[in-house]
Design a protein around this motif. Structure first.
Motif, PDB file in Angstrom:
ATOM      1  N   ARG A 143       0.860  -1.183   0.000  1.00 20.40           N
ATOM      2  CA  ARG A 143       0.000   0.000   0.000  1.00 20.40           C
ATOM      3  C   ARG A 143       0.894   1.228   0.000  1.00 20.40           C
ATOM      4  O   ARG A 143       1.585   1.506   0.969  1.00 20.40           O
ATOM      5  CB  ARG A 143      -0.908  -0.021   1.230  1.00 20.40           C
ATOM      6  CG  ARG A 143      -1.874   1.152   1.270  1.00 20.40           C
ATOM      7  CD  ARG A 143      -2.832   1.043   2.420  1.00 20.40           C
ATOM      8  NE  ARG A 143      -2.210   1.516   3.644  1.00 20.40           N
ATOM      9  CZ  ARG A 143      -2.862   1.709   4.788  1.00 20.40           C
ATOM     10  NH1 ARG A 143      -4.130   1.406   4.868  1.00 20.40           N
ATOM     11  NH2 ARG A 143      -2.230   2.141   5.847  1.00 20.40           N
ATOM     12  N   LYS A 145      -0.174   4.516  -0.842  1.00 20.41           N
ATOM     13  CA  LYS A 145      -0.874   5.702  -0.378  1.00 20.41           C
ATOM     14  C   LYS A 145      -2.282   5.295   0.025  1.00 20.41           C
ATOM     15  O   LYS A 145      -2.938   4.558  -0.700  1.00 20.41           O
ATOM     16  CB  LYS A 145      -0.919   6.729  -1.507  1.00 20.41           C
ATOM     17  CG  LYS A 145      -1.569   8.036  -1.157  1.00 20.41           C
ATOM     18  CD  LYS A 145      -1.510   8.998  -2.340  1.00 20.41           C
ATOM     19  CE  LYS A 145      -2.133  10.327  -2.004  1.00 20.41           C
ATOM     20  NZ  LYS A 145      -2.058  11.247  -3.151  1.00 20.41           N
ATOM     21  N   THR A 147      -5.583   7.348   1.316  1.00 23.78           N
ATOM     22  CA  THR A 147      -6.211   8.621   1.670  1.00 23.78           C
ATOM     23  C   THR A 147      -7.593   8.683   1.052  1.00 23.78           C
ATOM     24  O   THR A 147      -7.880   7.991   0.082  1.00 23.78           O
ATOM     25  CB  THR A 147      -5.355   9.816   1.189  1.00 23.78           C
ATOM     26  OG1 THR A 147      -6.002  11.024   1.598  1.00 23.78           O
ATOM     27  CG2 THR A 147      -5.200   9.830  -0.316  1.00 23.78           C
TER      28      THR A 147
END
Length: 154
Positions: A143, A145, A147
């Motif tokens: 993983r 990023k 958000t």
């Protein structure tokens, strides 16, 4: 809803850190804490802010594996699509889902403990849905990023 410069500043700030106090947010936006609180309430009430969430480490809660799965449905009919959307919403292992164009009808992000759990999930969720024509899965190796923050112009 029209968002002014102050609304945009608040949205940028709460996307970065939703634990800021209204006093801290007010300083960033040039407002009193009370005015900031009123604006945040309005943004929530009008659906601009959909949720306040925490991003949890999958490994910390024993769910280190994520799969991205592409789903093809047998037919493009509204009732089939709606039924499948409802099934997705009821399934906690599905972290996010998108109804898409192209080769697949849906793209799902699925959280599991291990391959044994994923295999059980596929049997329960995919094989028991007669409207699913097929699925392809990619295992996430890292993983990079995580958000939900949207880019917002100030």
């Amino acid at each position: 809803m029209d968002l002014d410069r102050i609304d945009r500043k608040l949205l940028i700030a709460v996307q970065r850190n939703n634990r800021l106090t209204t006093e801290e947010l007010g300083e960033l936006a040039g407002l009193s804490a009370t005015a900031c609180q009123r604006r945040l309430k309005r943004l929530r009430d009008e659906g601009v802010i959909e949720a306040d969430v925490a991003i949890v480490s999958p490994a910390a809660v024993g769910r280190p594996m994520m799969m991205l799965t592409f789903i093809g449905l047998e037919r493009d009919r509204a009732d089939i699509i709606d039924r499948f959307k409802q099934a997705i919403r009821r399934t906690p292992e599905i972290m996010s889902a998108y109804y898409v164009t192209g080769e697949a009808d849906f793209v799902l992000a699925i959280s599991v403990r291990d391959m044994v759990e994923y295999e059980a999930f596929t049997r329960r969720f995919f094989y028991e849905h007669p409207d699913i024509k097929g699925f392809k899965t990619m295992v996430v190796m890292d993983r990079i990023k995580a958000t939900l923050a949207l880019p917002i112009d100030e």
